[in-house]
Design a protein around this motif. Sequence first.
Motif, PDB file in Angstrom:
ATOM      1  N   VAL A  54     -18.561  -1.069   7.476  1.00 39.88           N
ATOM      2  CA  VAL A  54     -17.530  -1.856   7.753  1.00 39.88           C
ATOM      3  C   VAL A  54     -16.634  -0.994   8.778  1.00 39.88           C
ATOM      4  O   VAL A  54     -16.357   0.093   8.711  1.00 39.88           O
ATOM      5  N   PRO A  55     -15.970  -2.006   9.475  1.00 44.18           N
ATOM      6  CA  PRO A  55     -15.278  -1.417  10.603  1.00 44.18           C
ATOM      7  C   PRO A  55     -13.969  -0.967  10.116  1.00 44.18           C
ATOM      8  O   PRO A  55     -13.349  -0.794   9.283  1.00 44.18           O
ATOM      9  N   GLU A  56     -13.562   0.174  10.832  1.00 45.52           N
ATOM     10  CA  GLU A  56     -12.251   0.921  10.609  1.00 45.52           C
ATOM     11  C   GLU A  56     -11.299   0.007  10.382  1.00 45.52           C
ATOM     12  O   GLU A  56     -10.330   0.654   9.551  1.00 45.52           O
ATOM     13  N   GLY A  57     -10.818  -1.052  10.824  1.00 44.57           N
ATOM     14  CA  GLY A  57      -9.565  -1.727  10.891  1.00 44.57           C
ATOM     15  C   GLY A  57      -9.660  -2.442   9.761  1.00 44.57           C
ATOM     16  O   GLY A  57      -8.613  -3.331   9.482  1.00 44.57           O
ATOM     17  N   VAL A  58     -10.770  -2.728   8.812  1.00 47.07           N
ATOM     18  CA  VAL A  58     -10.558  -3.710   7.704  1.00 47.07           C
ATOM     19  C   VAL A  58      -9.830  -2.963   6.723  1.00 47.07           C
ATOM     20  O   VAL A  58     -10.084  -1.784   6.254  1.00 47.07           O
ATOM     21  N   THR A 101      -9.758  -0.040   2.251  1.00 48.25           N
ATOM     22  CA  THR A 101     -10.968   0.598   2.673  1.00 48.25           C
ATOM     23  C   THR A 101     -10.603   1.996   3.061  1.00 48.25           C
ATOM     24  O   THR A 101     -11.374   2.841   2.828  1.00 48.25           O
ATOM     25  N   SER A 102      -9.558   2.233   3.732  1.00 47.54           N
ATOM     26  CA  SER A 102      -9.284   3.724   4.152  1.00 47.54           C
ATOM     27  C   SER A 102      -9.349   4.680   2.927  1.00 47.54           C
ATOM     28  O   SER A 102      -9.804   5.787   3.073  1.00 47.54           O
ATOM     29  N   MET A 141      -4.285  -3.607  11.614  1.00 49.44           N
ATOM     30  CA  MET A 141      -5.324  -3.346  10.047  1.00 49.44           C
ATOM     31  C   MET A 141      -5.115  -4.852   9.459  1.00 49.44           C
ATOM     32  O   MET A 141      -4.184  -5.642   9.657  1.00 49.44           O
ATOM     33  N   GLY A 142      -6.339  -5.326   8.799  1.00 51.80           N
ATOM     34  CA  GLY A 142      -6.182  -6.535   8.373  1.00 51.80           C
ATOM     35  C   GLY A 142      -7.710  -6.877   8.045  1.00 51.80           C
ATOM     36  O   GLY A 142      -8.638  -6.180   8.273  1.00 51.80           O
ATOM     37  N   GLY A 143      -7.790  -7.961   7.426  1.00 50.98           N
ATOM     38  CA  GLY A 143      -9.346  -8.405   7.064  1.00 50.98           C
ATOM     39  C   GLY A 143      -9.655  -7.739   5.600  1.00 50.98           C
ATOM     40  O   GLY A 143      -9.224  -7.130   4.835  1.00 50.98           O
ATOM     41  N   PHE A 144     -10.917  -8.391   5.349  1.00 49.29           N
ATOM     42  CA  PHE A 144     -11.438  -8.171   4.080  1.00 49.29           C
ATOM     43  C   PHE A 144     -13.025  -8.163   4.178  1.00 49.29           C
ATOM     44  O   PHE A 144     -13.682  -8.745   4.834  1.00 49.29           O
ATOM     45  N   ALA A 145     -13.375  -6.899   3.698  1.00 45.47           N
ATOM     46  CA  ALA A 145     -15.103  -6.788   3.573  1.00 45.47           C
ATOM     47  C   ALA A 145     -15.579  -6.767   2.035  1.00 45.47           C
ATOM     48  O   ALA A 145     -14.928  -6.819   1.182  1.00 45.47           O
ATOM     49  N   ALA A 146     -17.084  -6.938   1.976  1.00 40.21           N
ATOM     50  CA  ALA A 146     -17.632  -6.768   0.737  1.00 40.21           C
ATOM     51  C   ALA A 146     -18.841  -6.011   0.749  1.00 40.21           C
ATOM     52  O   ALA A 146     -19.643  -5.937   1.756  1.00 40.21           O
ATOM     53  N   VAL A 147     -19.109  -4.966  -0.054  1.00 42.54           N
ATOM     54  CA  VAL A 147     -20.237  -4.189   0.022  1.00 42.54           C
ATOM     55  C   VAL A 147     -20.976  -4.341  -1.585  1.00 42.54           C
ATOM     56  O   VAL A 147     -20.224  -4.097  -2.398  1.00 42.54           O
TER      57      VAL A 147
END
Length: 200
Positions: A83-87, A139-140, A1-7
């Motif tokens: 958004v990918p599951e691992g974000v 995210t999860s 797990m890691g990372g950062f997304a924006a919606v």
Amino acid sequence: MGGFAAVVLAGGAARRMGGADKPTIQVAGQPMLTRVLAAVHDADPRVVVGRVPPDLPVQVASTTENPPGGGPVAATAAGLALVPEGVSFTALLAADLPLLTGEAIDVLRLTVETAPMMQGAVYRDAEGRRQTLCGVWRTSALRKALAEFEEERGNLHGASMHALLEHLRFIEVSWRRPGPPPWFDCDTDDDLRTAEEWAR
């Protein structure tokens, strides 16, 4: 797990502004959508839910809720699907926040990262109102809450953000730094004039 997304939700009807395409309206020489995307420049992916202008200066993923006009919760679900599951973390933002900054996003991210029992953080204004579309979420947890909420209602069309948030544990953050509030949104022409003055 890691990372950062924006919606970024960019599909509102802007009824109080005569149906204008709000994300493309300029504040201090830049469209509001461009300004919001700049505040999450390090997010990957950056997902825009709604119409993406052809001259948008950055690369984004884009989608829309089905059927269109389903409101912010349905739009959130559509955006999160890209958004990918691992974000680990996802910023959930309105497209009409012209005063949003990277620093303001960092405050929310740090708040969530350092509170392992919490699932998100949103800004709260001076009157105590939650700014539900100016937050950062695990995210999860957000994905799970959307699934539970959809099962409870049958669908997400027309659902309110406040009702979705009842399925989540989150921190309300006050903005204590100098300068304009990063959650300031533009719903009227007066709001636009105020944002323009602050952005100078």
